[in-house]
Design an enzyme around this catalytic site. Structure first.
Site, PDB file in Angstrom:
ATOM      1  N   LYS A   1       9.298  10.123 -16.389  1.00  0.00           N
ATOM      2  CA  LYS A   1      10.306   9.053 -16.365  1.00  0.00           C
ATOM      3  C   LYS A   1      10.703   8.621 -17.777  1.00  0.00           C
ATOM      4  O   LYS A   1      11.878   8.576 -18.128  1.00  0.00           O
ATOM      5  CB  LYS A   1       9.772   7.869 -15.555  1.00  0.00           C
ATOM      6  CG  LYS A   1      10.627   6.611 -15.596  1.00  0.00           C
ATOM      7  CD  LYS A   1      11.980   6.830 -14.946  1.00  0.00           C
ATOM      8  CE  LYS A   1      12.929   5.698 -15.236  1.00  0.00           C
ATOM      9  NZ  LYS A   1      13.122   4.781 -14.172  1.00  0.00           N
TER      10      LYS A   1
ATOM     11  N   CYS B   1      17.094  -1.885 -18.013  1.00  0.00           N
ATOM     12  CA  CYS B   1      16.045  -0.874 -17.800  1.00  0.00           C
ATOM     13  C   CYS B   1      16.084   0.177 -18.901  1.00  0.00           C
ATOM     14  O   CYS B   1      15.080   0.491 -19.525  1.00  0.00           O
ATOM     15  CB  CYS B   1      16.236  -0.176 -16.467  1.00  0.00           C
ATOM     16  SG  CYS B   1      15.927  -1.275 -15.118  1.00  0.00           S
TER      17      CYS B   1
ATOM     18  N   ARG C   1      20.436   5.145 -11.128  1.00  0.00           N
ATOM     19  CA  ARG C   1      21.289   4.440 -12.081  1.00  0.00           C
ATOM     20  C   ARG C   1      21.873   3.218 -11.389  1.00  0.00           C
ATOM     21  O   ARG C   1      22.290   3.317 -10.226  1.00  0.00           O
ATOM     22  CB  ARG C   1      22.460   5.332 -12.517  1.00  0.00           C
ATOM     23  CG  ARG C   1      22.099   6.559 -13.285  1.00  0.00           C
ATOM     24  CD  ARG C   1      23.267   7.530 -13.292  1.00  0.00           C
ATOM     25  NE  ARG C   1      23.647   7.932 -11.945  1.00  0.00           N
ATOM     26  CZ  ARG C   1      24.805   8.506 -11.614  1.00  0.00           C
ATOM     27  NH1 ARG C   1      25.715   8.716 -12.522  1.00  0.00           N
ATOM     28  NH2 ARG C   1      25.065   8.853 -10.378  1.00  0.00           N
ATOM     29  N   GLU C   2      21.952   2.111 -12.084  1.00  0.00           N
ATOM     30  CA  GLU C   2      22.627   0.948 -11.516  1.00  0.00           C
ATOM     31  C   GLU C   2      24.080   1.318 -11.274  1.00  0.00           C
ATOM     32  O   GLU C   2      24.675   2.074 -12.039  1.00  0.00           O
ATOM     33  CB  GLU C   2      22.550  -0.239 -12.472  1.00  0.00           C
ATOM     34  CG  GLU C   2      21.187  -0.869 -12.496  1.00  0.00           C
ATOM     35  CD  GLU C   2      21.130  -2.109 -13.374  1.00  0.00           C
ATOM     36  OE1 GLU C   2      22.138  -2.828 -13.475  1.00  0.00           O
ATOM     37  OE2 GLU C   2      20.086  -2.335 -13.981  1.00  0.00           O
TER      38      GLU C   2
ATOM     39  N   ASP D   1       8.558  -9.744  -0.736  1.00  0.00           N
ATOM     40  CA  ASP D   1       8.860 -10.386  -2.024  1.00  0.00           C
ATOM     41  C   ASP D   1       8.125 -11.717  -2.085  1.00  0.00           C
ATOM     42  O   ASP D   1       7.989 -12.392  -1.062  1.00  0.00           O
ATOM     43  CB  ASP D   1      10.371 -10.601  -2.190  1.00  0.00           C
ATOM     44  CG  ASP D   1      10.743 -10.665  -3.661  1.00  0.00           C
ATOM     45  OD1 ASP D   1      11.258  -9.666  -4.193  1.00  0.00           O
ATOM     46  OD2 ASP D   1      10.487 -11.711  -4.294  1.00  0.00           O
TER      47      ASP D   1
HETATM   48  C1  UDX Z   1      19.326   4.621 -16.587  1.00  0.00           C
HETATM   49  C2  UDX Z   1      19.015   6.080 -16.204  1.00  0.00           C
HETATM   50  O1  UDX Z   1      20.237   6.835 -16.151  1.00  0.00           O
HETATM   51  C3  UDX Z   1      18.285   6.130 -14.878  1.00  0.00           C
HETATM   52  O2  UDX Z   1      17.923   7.456 -14.590  1.00  0.00           O
HETATM   53  C4  UDX Z   1      17.039   5.248 -14.965  1.00  0.00           C
HETATM   54  O3  UDX Z   1      16.377   5.212 -13.716  1.00  0.00           O
HETATM   55  C5  UDX Z   1      17.391   3.818 -15.395  1.00  0.00           C
HETATM   56  O4  UDX Z   1      18.126   3.854 -16.625  1.00  0.00           O
HETATM   57  P1  UDX Z   1      21.135   2.792 -15.924  1.00  0.00           P
HETATM   58  O5  UDX Z   1      20.354   1.786 -16.690  1.00  0.00           O
HETATM   59  O6  UDX Z   1      21.677   2.382 -14.602  1.00  0.00           O
HETATM   60  O7  UDX Z   1      20.237   4.104 -15.641  1.00  0.00           O
HETATM   61  O8  UDX Z   1      22.327   3.233 -16.880  1.00  0.00           O
HETATM   62  P2  UDX Z   1      23.066   4.600 -17.265  1.00  0.00           P
HETATM   63  O9  UDX Z   1      24.134   4.925 -16.320  1.00  0.00           O
HETATM   64  O10 UDX Z   1      22.081   5.647 -17.559  1.00  0.00           O
HETATM   65  O11 UDX Z   1      23.757   4.110 -18.642  1.00  0.00           O
HETATM   66  C6  UDX Z   1      22.981   3.577 -19.697  1.00  0.00           C
HETATM   67  C7  UDX Z   1      23.857   3.085 -20.832  1.00  0.00           C
HETATM   68  O12 UDX Z   1      24.365   4.176 -21.580  1.00  0.00           O
HETATM   69  C8  UDX Z   1      25.078   2.263 -20.429  1.00  0.00           C
HETATM   70  O13 UDX Z   1      25.227   1.178 -21.334  1.00  0.00           O
HETATM   71  C9  UDX Z   1      26.226   3.236 -20.571  1.00  0.00           C
HETATM   72  O14 UDX Z   1      27.452   2.596 -20.832  1.00  0.00           O
HETATM   73  C10 UDX Z   1      25.758   4.068 -21.759  1.00  0.00           C
HETATM   74  N1  UDX Z   1      26.320   5.421 -21.802  1.00  0.00           N
HETATM   75  C11 UDX Z   1      26.055   6.307 -20.795  1.00  0.00           C
HETATM   76  C12 UDX Z   1      27.083   5.834 -22.904  1.00  0.00           C
HETATM   77  O15 UDX Z   1      27.334   5.067 -23.835  1.00  0.00           O
HETATM   78  N2  UDX Z   1      27.553   7.132 -22.934  1.00  0.00           N
HETATM   79  C13 UDX Z   1      27.306   8.020 -21.938  1.00  0.00           C
HETATM   80  O16 UDX Z   1      27.764   9.175 -22.052  1.00  0.00           O
HETATM   81  C14 UDX Z   1      26.530   7.604 -20.831  1.00  0.00           C
END
Ligand code: UDX
Length: 432
Positions: free
Chosen positions: A204, A260, A154-155, A30
């Site tokens: 992606k 992201c 996913r986070e 880093d």
């Molecule tokens: C996402 C992708 O899932 C992952 O594959 C990629 O690498 C990065 O972006 P993340 O940003 O961690 O991951 O969030 P994720 O769990 O996908 O949720 C995204 C948003 O959608 C959140 O705000 C969540 O609350 C919302 N969400 C998710 C909904 O409103 N309804 C759902 O059914 C699922």
């Protein structure tokens, strides 16, 4: 194998730790010496379930190390993963200067064959540019291959996703790096797709945008359910049992967020525009997402009539469960809207309070409360803004006793409506 990870943010740190866990020797680089010092002292700069244990175990075993030196990484590692940020620019396009900078830095130290892997989410055709940069800035003509290996974690579930991926995507223009890439991923039991670099990069963005589309679709259905007196949970369950659709990512709420997810989604619209395609479908997905928050906010406003000086308890600040991340968080957006209308807030999040303090206005209109069951004390209404599962187990009897008026806005449909009503609450969910 000897691997290097350039960039120890969410993706880089979790990837490095998981690679070390399966037995690889990993050097994480880093540019920020403070971050490297914190990591070397055993500190973890982000909250991610399971990560701390993984980092401590593997640093103790000598398989995971941290440095500021790209030169050492290029000298030691057979495979070098680029995991640096790709932030948005004011016009919505992607800022690739960190990727370009790392490519030049690697080139400056390249003396023997290396595989350079891009894990950051990048526009299609970035791999070609990285290869060109490596050729241009290498001091001596050296063989290398550039591979696209997008990360789907996913986070909040990053360790779990990395250790048990659905699939591993390897994009390359030559067969040469494939055996080594298979070796890197041999310990992970997941199907490995080998394809060309441009397709890998597109996978992606196409996958993420499809997930956003799924969420906006169910959010649009939730608006229709409200108008028709139907229940979006029943509709989602019925739809989700069709294997071609699937139940996951069909939860209506206050809209999707996350730095992201939202950034990649907007970037993709811009990327395809530059390729000459107007992705109107995705623009509509974005509009539905904004509408969803507007409709929820209006619901609060209409129910409470005047928001000025009303006291609201808000459960959840993170953009979703299992994370302390508040960037592009719908929950924070909602708090800001309520504050602008003069409401007073009692807020709680199990992990994101510290980060929320930095983004919410410093004001005596916001009180940070440690106990979720305390949040509703003296409130005119309680709002659930993040889908932390334990909010579903809220002590409703206690909430009812300590609130001025019993009104519940469930922005994530976490609570049982009948139970809330049995406790005397006026319940307002999403699409039910
Ligand atoms: C996402 C992708 O899932 C992952 O594959 C990629 O690498 C990065 O972006 P993340 O940003 O961690 O991951 O969030 P994720 O769990 O996908 O949720 C995204 C948003 O959608 C959140 O705000 C969540 O609350 C919302 N969400 C998710 C909904 O409103 N309804 C759902 O059914 C699922």
């Amino acid at each position: 194998m000897r691997l290097a990870i350039i960039g120890t943010g969410y993706v880089g740190l979790v990837t490095g730790a998981c690679f070390a866990e399966v037995g690889h020797h990993v050097l994480c680089v880093d540019i920020d010496p403070r971050k490297v010092a914190v990591l070397n002292a055993g500190g973890i700069p982000i909250y991610e379930p399971g990560l701390e244990d993984l980092v401590h175990r593997n640093t103790a075993a000598g398989r995971l190390r941290f440095t500021c030196s790209t030169a050492t990484a290029v000298a030691e590692a057979e495979v070098i993963f680029i995991c640096v940020p790709t932030p948005p620019q004011p016009d919505g396009s992607v800022d690739l200067s960190f990727i370009e900078g790392v490519a030049r830095e690697i080139a400056a130290h390249l003396t023997e064959y290396r595989i350079i892997v891009d894990k950051s989410t990048v526009p299609v055709k970035t791999g070609e540019k990285v290869a060109e940069t490596l050729r241009r800035y290498s001091r001596t003509p050296t063989e290398f291959d550039v591979v696209s290996n997008p990360e789907f974690l996913r986070e909040g579930f990053a360790v779990e996703d990395l250790m048990n991926p659905d699939r591993i995507v390897i994009g390359t223009s030559s067969v040469r790096p494939v055996p080594k890439m298979r070796e890197v991923y041999a310990p992970f039991a997941a199907p490995l797709i080998v394809t060309d670099t441009n397709s890998a990069e597109l996978i992606k963005h196409a996958a993420n945008s499809f997930l956003a589309l799924k969420i906006s679709y169910i959010n649009a259905i939730s608006a229709i359910c409200e108008a028709a007196g139907a229940n979006v949970l029943e509709v989602a369950n019925g739809m989700g049992m069709d294997e071609r659709i699937g139940r996951r990512f069909l939860n209506a709420g206050i809209g999707f967020g996350g730095s992201c997810f939202s950034k990649d989604f907007s970037a993709f619209i811009k990327i395809v525009e530059q390729l000459g395609y107007d992705f109107r479908l995705l623009k509509e997905v974005q509009r539905i997402n904004t509408d969803q928050m507007d409709r929820f906010f209006k619901k609060i406003q209409e129910t409470l009539w005047v928001l000025k000086d009303k006291r609201l308890g808000v459960l959840g600040l993170a953009f979703k469960q299992n994370t302390d991340d508040v960037r592009t968080s719908p929950a924070v957006d909602l708090c800001q809207r309520l504050l602008r209308e003069g409401a007073r807030l009692r807020v709680h999040d199990p992990k994101a309070m510290e980060k929320a303090r930095a983004v919410l206005p410093p004001s005596d209109a916001v009180e940070y409360v440690d106990d979720p069951d305390e949040v509703s004390a003296g409130c005119d209404a309680l709002v659930i803004a993040t889908e932390w599962p334990h909010f579903a187990k809220l002590d409703l009897a206690r909430a009812r006793r300590q609130m001025t008026t019993a009104i519940l806005f469930d922005g994530r449909n976490l609570l049982d409506r009948a139970e809330a009503e049995a406790h005397g609450f006026l319940y307002r969910g999403v699409g039910r």
